[in-house]
Write an enzyme that holds these catalytic residues in place. Structure first.
Site, PDB file in Angstrom:
ATOM      1  N   ASP A 194       9.033  14.995  13.254  1.00  0.00           N
ATOM      2  CA  ASP A 194       8.092  15.673  12.236  1.00  0.00           C
ATOM      3  C   ASP A 194       6.848  15.406  11.769  1.00  0.00           C
ATOM      4  OD1 ASP A 194       9.382  15.147   9.387  1.00  0.00           O
ATOM      5  OD2 ASP A 194       9.118  13.198   9.931  1.00  0.00           O
ATOM      6  N   VAL A 225       0.785  -1.346  -0.242  1.00  0.00           N
ATOM      7  CA  VAL A 225       0.094   0.262   0.410  1.00  0.00           C
ATOM      8  C   VAL A 225       0.958   1.306  -0.232  1.00  0.00           C
ATOM      9  CG1 VAL A 225      -1.628  -0.875   1.486  1.00  0.00           C
ATOM     10  CG2 VAL A 225      -0.133  -0.206   2.774  1.00  0.00           C
ATOM     11  N   GLY A 226       1.871   1.058  -0.064  1.00  0.00           N
ATOM     12  CA  GLY A 226       3.314   2.166   0.444  1.00  0.00           C
ATOM     13  C   GLY A 226       4.639   1.385  -0.481  1.00  0.00           C
ATOM     14  N   LYS A 255       5.776  -2.895   7.936  1.00  0.00           N
ATOM     15  CA  LYS A 255       6.692  -1.722   7.093  1.00  0.00           C
ATOM     16  C   LYS A 255       8.138  -2.740   6.940  1.00  0.00           C
ATOM     17  CE  LYS A 255       8.241   2.718   6.271  1.00  0.00           C
ATOM     18  NZ  LYS A 255       8.225   4.442   6.914  1.00  0.00           N
TER      19      LYS A 255
END
Length: 674
Positions: free
Chosen positions: A476, A358-359, A380
Site C-alpha cells: 500500500d 490528530v487524524g 491508533k
C-alpha cells in the site's frame, strides 16, 4: 675553590631532591586517580541523573518503585585508557535488587557501565536498562555494560530467568549466565536469587585479555572460580577517556535498585577492599499486622459504616477496572516488552481527548501522546470483534516493530482491550506527505525536498525486500502512507496490508489489496509480489513529481489516469509539462525527466520488465544509468486500471477471509490516520 665546589655540590643535590620530590608527587597523584573506594556514599561526589539519589545513611538508590524510570550514577573523573596506558581494570561492588513484594517479580535490573560519556539521558528504560536505545544500540557508543537483568526479553534471545551478562554496544549479550557462585566446599555452583532483596557482591576483573565476572552473597568471600570468563579485546571499545558508573531502569515491573559500596582500580594490586561491616542497610518491604480489639457495639457500628463504604469503593473499583480493562491471553506473555498498558496510553493522550486527536479515518482515530521522559508517540485506536487469528496478527505487529531502518516509521507496540486494539508508533511531527502535495494550507515542497523523500522511501522499500530475514511486502505505497519526521525526512508507514514470506519462496496468490491507481494489473490474476510493490512505487514517483493523484475522475478523459497521461506527453515530446506547476523554475530538468521515466518503467504492465527496488535506488542515486527504453517499448504506458467490477470481486474475496485478515488489511500506523 673547595668552598665553591662544595656549594655547587650542595646546590645540585638540592636541585635533584626537588626534582625527585615533584616526580614522586606527580606519580602519587596519578596513582590516586586510578582507584577509589566507597563504603557507603555519604561523602561521595558522584554525577547523578534520572531518579537516582543518595539516601540518608549513604545508600545509593538508582531507581524506586516508579514505572518507566531510569537512574544513573558515575564517578565524576574519567580514566585514561589511551594507547600509552593499560586497558585493565578491576572493580568490586555490592548491590541489592528489591521488588515491591519479596518473592514476587521485579524489573528490570542494574548494569555496571564503562562509557565515553556520563550522559545516558537518550537511553530508554524497561529492557534497555537505561543504557541502550530502542534501535538496539548503545545511546553513547562504544560502551561496555555488565548487566544484572531480571526480565526475559524475547528479541534479545535472553535466558528465561534473571541472568547476568556482558554487553558491548548492544543489549544483546555477548555471553550470559544464570546467577550463581562457585562453592569451594561443595565443589559446585550455588544459584543466587537476584530478586531476594539481599545484598549481592559483584566482581569484574579485566586484565587486558580476559574479562571475568564473579558473583557472591554478602557473607561469602570472593569465589576462586568466576561465573563467566571471556577472552575480550576492548581496545576498539575503550576510548582515551572513559567513565565508570551504574545504570538501572524499571518498566511495568518494578524494583528498588541499590548500590551499597563500590571499589574500583586500574590495578589488581591497588584495588582497595570494601569494609562490608560499614555498608548501609537495605530497607526491605514489610507487612505490618495489627490486632484490633473491639466490643460487640463497636463491631456493629463499624459494620454499619463499612457496608456503604465498601459499596462505594466497589463501585469505584468496578468503574476503574472497566475503564482500564484489557484483554490478555497466555500467548501474549512472550510479547510483554511490546505491550503497553492501557492506563499508560490513557494518561499519555490525556484520556484520548479531542485536543490530542490528530487524524481520523474509516478504520480508526489517531492520537498524539507523551510518555514519561518526554517520549512522543502516536496511538491508533481500532475497533475489532475478532479473536481468530489474533495471535498471528500480534506476532506480525511485533515483527514489524523489530525492523530497523531510518526511513521506516518505528512501530513500538500494542495494547488490547475488549473490542478495541491500540497500536503505538513514534510520532511524526510533520504529518503525511499528501497533506503537502494536495492541501493548500500547507506549503508545497520544493523539488529538492521531493527527490530527497523519494530516495528515502526507495531505500526503505529496498530494505523491506532484501534487507530483512523475511521478505516484507508493503502492498500500500502511496503519499498518504509516507510520513515526515521533524527534519522532513521521508518515513514509510502504515504496514496494515504488509505480508511476510521467506526469501526465494513462491508466494501463493492472495486477495488483492491496495488502493486503486497504485495496484498492478496482475494483482487480480497472479497475486502480490515484490514487483507489485515496485508498480505502486512507480505510481508514487509520478504522484510526487506531478503533484496529483494517480486517478482523478473529475479531469478530462485524457488526463484521468496519471500513468497514461505522462506516457502520452512523453510520446509527444512534452514530458516536462507534466511536472507540478507549483515547482516553478526551481528544479533540475534532467533529474525531473529521469524520475518521470523511472515512474513509467516501474509501472510497466509486464512485471518481468520492471526493475527491482535495489536497482531503483541505484537509478535515483545516479550509480546506474536508466536502461534504454522508449514510448514504443512493450508494456510502457499500458495503464490498465482495476475496474469497478474487479474491485467488487476483490472486496468479496477479502470478506471471505478470516475476520482478522480483513482487520490486518486496514490497520497500523500512518501515525496520523488516512
Amino acid at each position: 675553590m673547595n668552598k665553591k665546589l662544595l656549594k655547587s655540590i650542595i646546590f645540585a643535590s638540592l636541585h635533584l631532591f626537588l626534582i625527585f620530590s615533584c616526580l614522586y608527587l606527580i606519580c602519587h597523584s596519578s596513582q590516586q586517580e586510578t582507584r577509589f573506594v566507597y563504603n557507603g556514599f555519604d561523602q561521595a561526589d558522584l554525577f547523578i541523573d534520572g531518579i537516582a539519589k543518595i539516601l540518608p545513611g549513604g545508600l545509593l538508590l538508582l531507581t524506586n518503585s516508579t514505572e518507566l524510570q531510569m537512574g544513573h550514577a558515575f564517578f565524576k573523573q574519567p580514566f585514561d585508557f589511551g594507547p600509552s596506558s593499560s586497558l585493565s581494570f578491576y572493580t568490586h561492588f555490592v548491590c541489592a535488587l528489591v521488588p515491591p513484594k519479596l518473592g514476587g517479580v521485579g524489573g528490570h535490573g542494574i548494569a555496571f557501565v564503562v562509557s565515553p560519556s556520563m550522559d545516558l539521558s537518550h537511553a530508554y528504560a524497561t529492557q534497555y536498562l537505561g543504557v541502550f536505545s530502542n534501535n538496539g544500540t548503545s545511546s553513547t557508543s562504544p560502551l561496555l555494560a555488565i548487566e544484572l537483568d531480571t526480565v526475559k526479553t524475547v528479541e534479545f534471545n535472553e535466558l528465561e530467568k534473571p541472568h547476568v551478562g556482558i554487553d558491548v554496544n548492544s543489549p544483546i549479550s555477548l555471553e550470559s549466565s544464570l546467577p550463581s557462585y562457585f562453592s569451594s566446599v561443595l565443589r559446585k555452583n550455588i544459584s543466587i536469587d537476584l530478586l531476594s532483596g539481599e545484598p549481592i557482591q559483584v566482581f569484574v576483573d579485566y586484565d587486558g585479555l580476559f574479562l571475568n565476572l564473579t558473583l557472591a552473597p554478602i557473607d561469602i568471600q570472593k569465589p576462586n572460580q568466576p561465573l563467566i570468563s571471556r577472552a575480550m579485546n576492548l581496545s576498539e571499545v575503550f576510548q582515551e577517556k572513559m567513565y565508570v558508573g551504574f545504570s538501572a531502569s524499571t518498566g511495568n515491573m518494578l524494583s528498588n535498585h541499590y548500590i551499597l559500596g563500590w571499589s574500583f582500580s586500574r590495578s589488581r594490586e591497588l584495588l582497595q577492599t570494601l569494609d562490608l561491616s560499614k555498608l548501609p542497610q537495605v530497607p526491605l518491604p514489610r507487612e505490618v499486622k495489627k490486632k484490633l480489639y473491639l466490643s460487640p457495639l463497636h463491631i456493629g457500628l463499624v459494620v454499619l459504616l463499612v457496608i456503604p463504604v465498601v459499596m462505594v469503593l466497589g463501585g469505584m473499583y468496578w468503574y476503574r477496572r472497566k475503564k482500564y480493562a484489557e484483554v490478555k491471553e497466555w500467548w501474549e506473555k512472550e510479547y510483554g516488552p511490546h505491550r503497553f498498558s492501557y492506563k499508560s496510553l490513557y494518561k499519555a493522550t490525556n484520556g484520548f481527548s479531542k485536543d490530542c486527536r490528530v487524524g481520523k479515518g474509516g478504520f480508526g482515530e489517531v492520537y498524539r501522546g507523551t510518555l514519561p521522559l518526554s517520549r512522543h508517540i502516536a496511538v491508533k485506536r481500532l475497533s475489532h470483534d475478532a479473536e481468530q487469528g489474533m495471535k498471528q496478527f500480534v506476532a506480525e505487529v511485533v515483527t514489524m516493530g523489530s525492523l530497523q531502518h531510518r526511513n521506516l516509521v518505528p512501530l513500538l507496540g500494542y495494547c488490547r482491550r475488549k473490542g478495541e486494539l491500540l497500536l503505538v508508533s513514534e510520532f511524526m511531527p510533520n504529518g503525511s506527505l499528501d497533506q503537502y502535495l494536495f492541501q493548500n494550507q500547507n506549503p508545497s515542497p520544493s523539488w529538492l525536498q521531493r527527490i530527497s523523500i523519494i530516495k528515502d522511501i526507495a531505500s526503505a522499500l529496498s530494505y523491506l525486500h532484501i534487507g530483512t530475514k523475511r521478505v516484507v511486502l508493503h502492498r500500500d505505497i502511496k503519499a498518504s502512507n509516507v510520513m515526515l519526521d521533524s527534519e522532513f525526512n521521508g518515513r514509510l508507514g502504515d504496514f496494515g496490508m504488509a505480508k511476510f514470506h521467506d526469501h526465494g519462496a513462491n508466494l501463493s496468490a492472495t486477495a488483492a489489496v491496495g488502493t486503486i491507481g497504485y495496484m498492478a494489473p496482475e494483482l487480480i490474476t497472479t497475486g502480490t509480489s515484490m514487483k507489485t510493490d515496485v508498480y505502486a512505487f512507480g505510481a508514487f514517483l509520478l504522484e510526487v513529481t506531478c503533484g496529483r493523484r494517480p486517478v482523478e475522475p473529475e479531469l478530462p478523459v485524457e488526463k484521468q489516469y496519471l500513468v497514461k497521461w505522462v506516457f502520452e506527453c512523453w510520446k509527444h515530446a512534452c514530458l516536462l509539462e507534466t511536472r507540478d506547476s507549483r515547482l516553478g523554475g526551481e528544479f533540475v530538468s534532467a533529474e525531473v525527466e529521469m524520475v518521470l521515466k523511472l515512474g513509467l518503467l516501474c509501472t510497466n504492465a509486464m512485471p518481468e520488465s520492471r526493475p527491482s527496488m535495489e536497482q531503483v535506488v541505484q537509478y535515483l542515486n545516479r550509480d546506474l544509468p536508466l536502461p534504454d527504453f522508449s514510448p514504443s517499448t512493450p508494456g510502457i504506458g499500458a495503464f490498465m486500471p482495476v475496474s469497478a467490477v474487479a474491485s467488487s470481486a476483490i472486496e468479496v474475496s477479502r470478506l471471505r477471509n478470516s475476520s482478522v485478515s480483513m482487520f490486518v488489511t486496514h490497520t497500523i500506523l500512518d501515525g496520523h490516520g488516512r
